[in-house]
Each structure stands twice: as structure tokens, then as C-alpha cells.
Scaffold this motif. Structure first.
Motif, PDB file in Angstrom:
ATOM      1  N   ILE A 212     -19.761  -7.978  20.449  1.00 14.70           N
ATOM      2  CA  ILE A 212     -20.157  -9.318  19.993  1.00 14.70           C
ATOM      3  C   ILE A 212     -18.940 -10.493  20.737  1.00 14.70           C
ATOM      4  CG2 ILE A 212     -20.414 -11.039  18.050  1.00 14.70           C
ATOM      5  CD1 ILE A 212     -22.814  -9.097  18.329  1.00 14.70           C
ATOM      6  N   ALA A 213     -18.008  -9.934  20.730  1.00 13.08           N
ATOM      7  CA  ALA A 213     -16.981 -10.883  21.002  1.00 13.08           C
ATOM      8  C   ALA A 213     -16.950 -11.118  22.636  1.00 13.08           C
ATOM      9  CB  ALA A 213     -15.429 -10.749  20.635  1.00 13.08           C
ATOM     10  N   ASP A 214     -17.448  -9.892  23.322  1.00 13.12           N
ATOM     11  CA  ASP A 214     -17.250  -9.728  24.599  1.00 13.12           C
ATOM     12  C   ASP A 214     -16.143  -9.597  25.326  1.00 13.12           C
ATOM     13  OD1 ASP A 214     -18.786  -9.702  27.201  1.00 13.12           O
ATOM     14  OD2 ASP A 214     -18.543 -11.604  27.699  1.00 13.12           O
TER      15      ASP A 214
ATOM     16  N   ARG B 292     -20.376 -27.725  31.640  1.00 11.18           N
ATOM     17  CA  ARG B 292     -20.799 -26.168  31.518  1.00 11.18           C
ATOM     18  C   ARG B 292     -19.408 -25.468  31.340  1.00 11.18           C
ATOM     19  NH1 ARG B 292     -24.103 -27.633  35.919  1.00 11.18           N
ATOM     20  NH2 ARG B 292     -22.570 -26.939  37.433  1.00 11.18           N
ATOM     21  N   LYS B 293     -18.403 -25.856  32.027  1.00 10.67           N
ATOM     22  CA  LYS B 293     -17.048 -24.943  31.700  1.00 10.67           C
ATOM     23  C   LYS B 293     -16.834 -25.092  30.123  1.00 10.67           C
ATOM     24  CE  LYS B 293     -12.460 -24.637  33.402  1.00 10.67           C
ATOM     25  NZ  LYS B 293     -11.491 -25.253  34.186  1.00 10.67           N
TER      26      LYS B 293
ATOM     27  N   ARG C 172     -17.813 -16.955  19.685  1.00 11.44           N
ATOM     28  CA  ARG C 172     -17.943 -15.375  19.855  1.00 11.44           C
ATOM     29  C   ARG C 172     -16.803 -14.515  19.272  1.00 11.44           C
ATOM     30  NH1 ARG C 172     -20.349 -16.286  24.738  1.00 11.44           N
ATOM     31  NH2 ARG C 172     -18.732 -15.245  25.741  1.00 11.44           N
ATOM     32  N   ILE C 173     -15.483 -14.744  19.603  1.00 14.49           N
ATOM     33  CA  ILE C 173     -14.447 -13.936  19.339  1.00 14.49           C
ATOM     34  C   ILE C 173     -14.379 -14.296  17.672  1.00 14.49           C
ATOM     35  CG2 ILE C 173     -11.912 -13.906  19.449  1.00 14.49           C
ATOM     36  CD1 ILE C 173     -12.407 -14.241  22.567  1.00 14.49           C
ATOM     37  N   ASN C 174     -14.210 -15.651  17.289  1.00 19.96           N
ATOM     38  CA  ASN C 174     -14.071 -15.980  15.997  1.00 19.96           C
ATOM     39  C   ASN C 174     -14.863 -15.286  15.088  1.00 19.96           C
ATOM     40  OD1 ASN C 174     -11.541 -17.324  16.491  1.00 19.96           O
ATOM     41  ND2 ASN C 174     -12.518 -19.328  16.871  1.00 19.96           N
ATOM     42  N   HIS C 175     -16.411 -15.398  15.566  1.00 23.07           N
ATOM     43  CA  HIS C 175     -17.371 -14.894  14.939  1.00 23.07           C
ATOM     44  C   HIS C 175     -17.170 -13.612  14.528  1.00 23.07           C
ATOM     45  CE1 HIS C 175     -21.352 -14.562  13.221  1.00 23.07           C
ATOM     46  NE2 HIS C 175     -21.737 -13.526  14.276  1.00 23.07           N
ATOM     47  N   ALA C 176     -16.783 -12.644  15.469  1.00 20.93           N
ATOM     48  CA  ALA C 176     -16.712 -11.233  15.489  1.00 20.93           C
ATOM     49  C   ALA C 176     -15.542 -10.976  14.678  1.00 20.93           C
ATOM     50  CB  ALA C 176     -16.629 -10.477  16.966  1.00 20.93           C
ATOM     51  N   LEU C 177     -14.514 -11.785  14.532  1.00 21.94           N
ATOM     52  CA  LEU C 177     -13.269 -11.180  14.021  1.00 21.94           C
ATOM     53  C   LEU C 177     -13.616 -11.550  12.456  1.00 21.94           C
ATOM     54  CD1 LEU C 177     -10.487 -12.605  16.352  1.00 21.94           C
ATOM     55  CD2 LEU C 177     -10.765 -10.155  15.467  1.00 21.94           C
ATOM     56  N   GLU C 178     -14.197 -12.606  12.165  1.00 21.91           N
ATOM     57  CA  GLU C 178     -14.491 -12.865  10.599  1.00 21.91           C
ATOM     58  C   GLU C 178     -15.554 -11.972  10.298  1.00 21.91           C
ATOM     59  OE1 GLU C 178     -16.672 -16.868  11.002  1.00 21.91           O
ATOM     60  OE2 GLU C 178     -14.678 -17.772  11.251  1.00 21.91           O
TER      61      GLU C 178
ATOM     62  N   LEU D 107     -17.978 -21.607  23.684  1.00 21.37           N
ATOM     63  CA  LEU D 107     -18.758 -20.417  23.105  1.00 21.37           C
ATOM     64  C   LEU D 107     -18.146 -19.110  23.318  1.00 21.37           C
ATOM     65  CD1 LEU D 107     -22.370 -21.575  24.446  1.00 21.37           C
ATOM     66  CD2 LEU D 107     -21.714 -21.559  22.006  1.00 21.37           C
ATOM     67  N   ALA D 108     -17.521 -18.850  24.121  1.00 24.81           N
ATOM     68  CA  ALA D 108     -16.633 -17.572  23.967  1.00 24.81           C
ATOM     69  C   ALA D 108     -15.517 -17.676  23.119  1.00 24.81           C
ATOM     70  CB  ALA D 108     -15.722 -17.496  25.531  1.00 24.81           C
TER      71      ALA D 108
END
Length: 96
Positions: free
Chosen positions: A64-66, A32-33, A43-49, A39-40
Motif C-alpha cells: 500500500i505504501a509503495d 503535479r509534482k 500512502r506511507i502514513n496510511h499504511a503505517l497507521e 499522495l506518496a
């Protein structure tokens, strides 16, 4: 809470066992960790792209990156991403 089952290569399972031992976690907690951290990061990489491609506003990318906008600004700067200007500038200004 849902359940996920996956088959993994032997070498990946060995790495997982090493992680479990080093971190002194049970296997489920370790998985889980690792999944949560991965996934965190995704999310950051996806938002930056998307931000770099001009496909979303800066404030939406932070959402989106939270992460807070200051953290996203630092990450964007580290990657040489410029978000100020263009068609999304007015949208960003309106959201703040």
C-alpha cells in the motif's frame, strides 16, 4: 491524463508561485509534482497507521505504501510501531 481544477486561498497561491519560481517549473508541472509527493507521503502514513492498528499485514502495508519492506521497517521503527507477532505474523511469513 485527467484535469483537476481547484480554488485555493491567496496565501496558498502565493506559496505555489514561490515554489514555481524556486524550482524553475511551469505551474502545471509544479502542481503535479507537489500532488504526487503529497499522495506518496499519505500512502506511507496510511499504511503505517493500519499496520500499527493491526488492520493489515506488514507485507500488505509495504505494498500500500509503495515502498520496499526494508524502507517500511525503517519508517515503522522510527515511529515506534511493532508489527511482529499477533494474528498477522503467519500471514506475513507466508507472503515472503
Amino acid at each position: 491524463m485527467g484535469t483537476i481544477s481547484a480554488r485555493v486561498p491567496d496565501d496558498l497561491e502565493e506559496d505555489l508561485e514561490e515554489y514555481v519560481d524556486e524550482e524553475q517549473l511551469d505551474r502545471s508541472t509544479a502542481i503535479r509534482k507537489l500532488l504526487s509527493e503529497s499522495l506518496a507521503e499519505w500512502r506511507i502514513n496510511h499504511a503505517l497507521e493500519k499496520l500499527d492498528a493491526g488492520e493489515m499485514t506488514f507485507s500488505r502495508a509495504a505494498e500500500i505504501a509503495d515502498v520496499d519492506p526494508w524502507r517500511l521497517a525503517t519508517l515503522a521503527e522510527e515511529r515506534g510501531i511493532t508489527w511482529v507477532g499477533g494474528e498477522h505474523l503467519e500471514d506475513d511469513l507466508e507472503e515472503f
